[in-house]
Design a protein around this motif. Structure first.
Motif, mmCIF file in Angstrom:
data_model
loop_
_atom_site.group_PDB
_atom_site.id
_atom_site.type_symbol
_atom_site.label_atom_id
_atom_site.label_comp_id
_atom_site.label_asym_id
_atom_site.label_seq_id
_atom_site.Cartn_x
_atom_site.Cartn_y
_atom_site.Cartn_z
ATOM 1 N N ILE A 4 -8.974 4.659 -4.437
ATOM 2 C CA ILE A 4 -8.050 3.564 -4.167
ATOM 3 C C ILE A 4 -7.647 3.020 -5.532
ATOM 4 O O ILE A 4 -8.498 2.529 -6.285
ATOM 5 N N LEU A 31 -4.376 -2.781 3.660
ATOM 6 C CA LEU A 31 -5.291 -1.750 3.185
ATOM 7 C C LEU A 31 -6.266 -1.357 4.290
ATOM 8 O O LEU A 31 -6.557 -0.163 4.480
ATOM 9 N N MET A 57 -6.417 6.690 7.844
ATOM 10 C CA MET A 57 -6.736 7.882 7.062
ATOM 11 C C MET A 57 -8.093 8.453 7.443
ATOM 12 O O MET A 57 -8.269 9.672 7.550
ATOM 13 N N ILE A 116 0.870 -1.177 0.000
ATOM 14 C CA ILE A 116 0.000 0.000 0.000
ATOM 15 C C ILE A 116 0.907 1.227 0.000
ATOM 16 O O ILE A 116 1.780 1.337 0.859
ATOM 17 N N GLY A 164 1.505 5.669 -0.885
ATOM 18 C CA GLY A 164 0.830 6.962 -0.938
ATOM 19 C C GLY A 164 0.229 7.314 0.427
ATOM 20 O O GLY A 164 0.677 6.831 1.460
ATOM 21 N N PRO A 165 -0.804 8.177 0.423
ATOM 22 C CA PRO A 165 -1.487 8.667 -0.777
ATOM 23 C C PRO A 165 -0.662 9.702 -1.539
ATOM 24 O O PRO A 165 0.189 10.372 -0.967
ATOM 25 N N SER A 193 -4.984 9.866 -4.163
ATOM 26 C CA SER A 193 -5.022 8.453 -4.538
ATOM 27 C C SER A 193 -4.164 7.607 -3.606
ATOM 28 O O SER A 193 -2.975 7.869 -3.427
ATOM 29 N N LEU A 194 -4.774 6.578 -3.034
ATOM 30 C CA LEU A 194 -4.062 5.586 -2.239
ATOM 31 C C LEU A 194 -3.773 4.397 -3.137
ATOM 32 O O LEU A 194 -4.681 3.800 -3.712
ATOM 33 N N PRO A 197 -9.093 8.800 1.317
ATOM 34 C CA PRO A 197 -8.683 8.974 -0.076
ATOM 35 C C PRO A 197 -9.887 9.249 -0.980
ATOM 36 O O PRO A 197 -11.007 8.818 -0.699
ATOM 37 N N THR A 209 -4.535 0.968 6.730
ATOM 38 C CA THR A 209 -4.283 2.296 6.172
ATOM 39 C C THR A 209 -5.570 3.097 6.046
ATOM 40 O O THR A 209 -5.607 4.288 6.387
ATOM 41 N N LEU A 210 -6.633 2.465 5.581
ATOM 42 C CA LEU A 210 -7.902 3.186 5.435
ATOM 43 C C LEU A 210 -8.424 3.640 6.799
ATOM 44 O O LEU A 210 -8.916 4.765 6.931
ATOM 45 N N ARG A 239 -13.781 -0.745 1.188
ATOM 46 C CA ARG A 239 -14.204 0.603 0.799
ATOM 47 C C ARG A 239 -15.611 0.887 1.301
ATOM 48 O O ARG A 239 -15.870 1.951 1.892
#
Length: 257
Positions: free
Chosen positions: A82, A65, A72, A9, A11-12, A21-22, A79, A68-69, A107
């Motif tokens: 994705i 993921l 964030m 993973i 970024g973003p 964008s991630l 983001p 990270t989500l 998501r």
């Protein structure tokens, strides 16, 4: 200097085309694995990265993921998108459909406003499971750099059998639910000129765009280092003229110059 993505993973990053964008890299984190070997690839030549070539595990992608989500979202900076990109062609992953299923579920649960995008060179559309997965994402962004097989061979260096006609037929099967992405450039490759902005190239490409009828076309030129050092960026004004011809067909065409 070209460079690899060293994480699953990443970024973003602020994408010229997609917003905040991630990135999701299904490819090796210290090597490159791709069915193309593009003269403009920011990751360099395939032969420059011969290391361990295995895909990242579906479980690792899902776990990293999710972490990270959550972070964030907690920070108030979810983001916009994705994006599947990374060190090669993401749809080559043996369980690409399963990974897409996981990412869509994450998501929906954690940041439902984010879009899921896949940047693909369209070489795996012969696999039904890849097409099914691409139809589920918000933006399936599929490459078509030229209408001519000879130009594709020089720009993209396909690693197997490649036919523009076959790929266009596969793109048409999406019935407009796709985005076509095209890199425009000129310069020299191995001492011979290359230019997909000539009238012959653009006219033939436009005919294919009209046939495919995607919901959008993205045109862009060089922005990062390339393994071939003799390429020239096409300026934004020229890209805008090409985009105007696409929009005359009734198809949206943003420019990233």
């Amino acid at each position: 200097m070209t460079a690899l993505y060293n994480d699953i993973i990443f970024g973003p990053v602020r994408s010229r085309r997609l917003g905040l964008s991630l990135g999701v890299n299904l490819l090796p984190t210290h090597s490159k694995l791709c069915s193309f070997d593009c003269i403009y690839c920011e990751c360099g030549w395939n032969s420059d990265h011969p290391g361990q070539r295995r895909f990242n595990a579906r479980e690792d992608v899902r776990e990293l993921l999710a972490q990270t989500l959550r972070r964030m979202v907690e920070q108030g900076t979810p983001p916009d998108v994705i994006t599947f990109a990374g060190n090669g062609e993401p749809t080559m992953h043996s369980d690409f459909e399963g990974v897409i299923e996981d990412v869509l579920a994450l998501r929906d649960a954690l940041c439902p406003s984010a879009k899921v995008s896949v940047l693909s060179n369209a070489t795996q559309l012969h696999r039904p499971e890849v097409c099914r997965a691409l139809r589920r994402v918000d933006n399936n962004i599929l490459k078509l750099d030229s209408a001519f097989d000879a130009t594709v061979r020089r720009m993209n260096n396909p690693q197997g059998n490649y036919s523009v006609e076959r790929v266009v037929e596969q793109l048409c099967s999406f019935e407009g639910e796709l985005i076509v992405q095209t890199m425009f450039l000129r310069g020299e490759v191995d001492g011979a000129p290359i230019d997909n902005t000539t009238e012959e190239e653009v006219s033939a490409w436009l005919a294919l765009i009209e046939r495919i009828r995607p919901k959008q076309v993205m045109v862009y030129s060089l922005d990062r280092d390339t393994p071939c050092q003799t390429l020239i960026k096409v300026e934004r004004e020229e890209l805008q003229k090409i985009a105007a011809r696409v929009e005359a067909l009734g198809i949206s065409c943003p420019v990233a110059g």
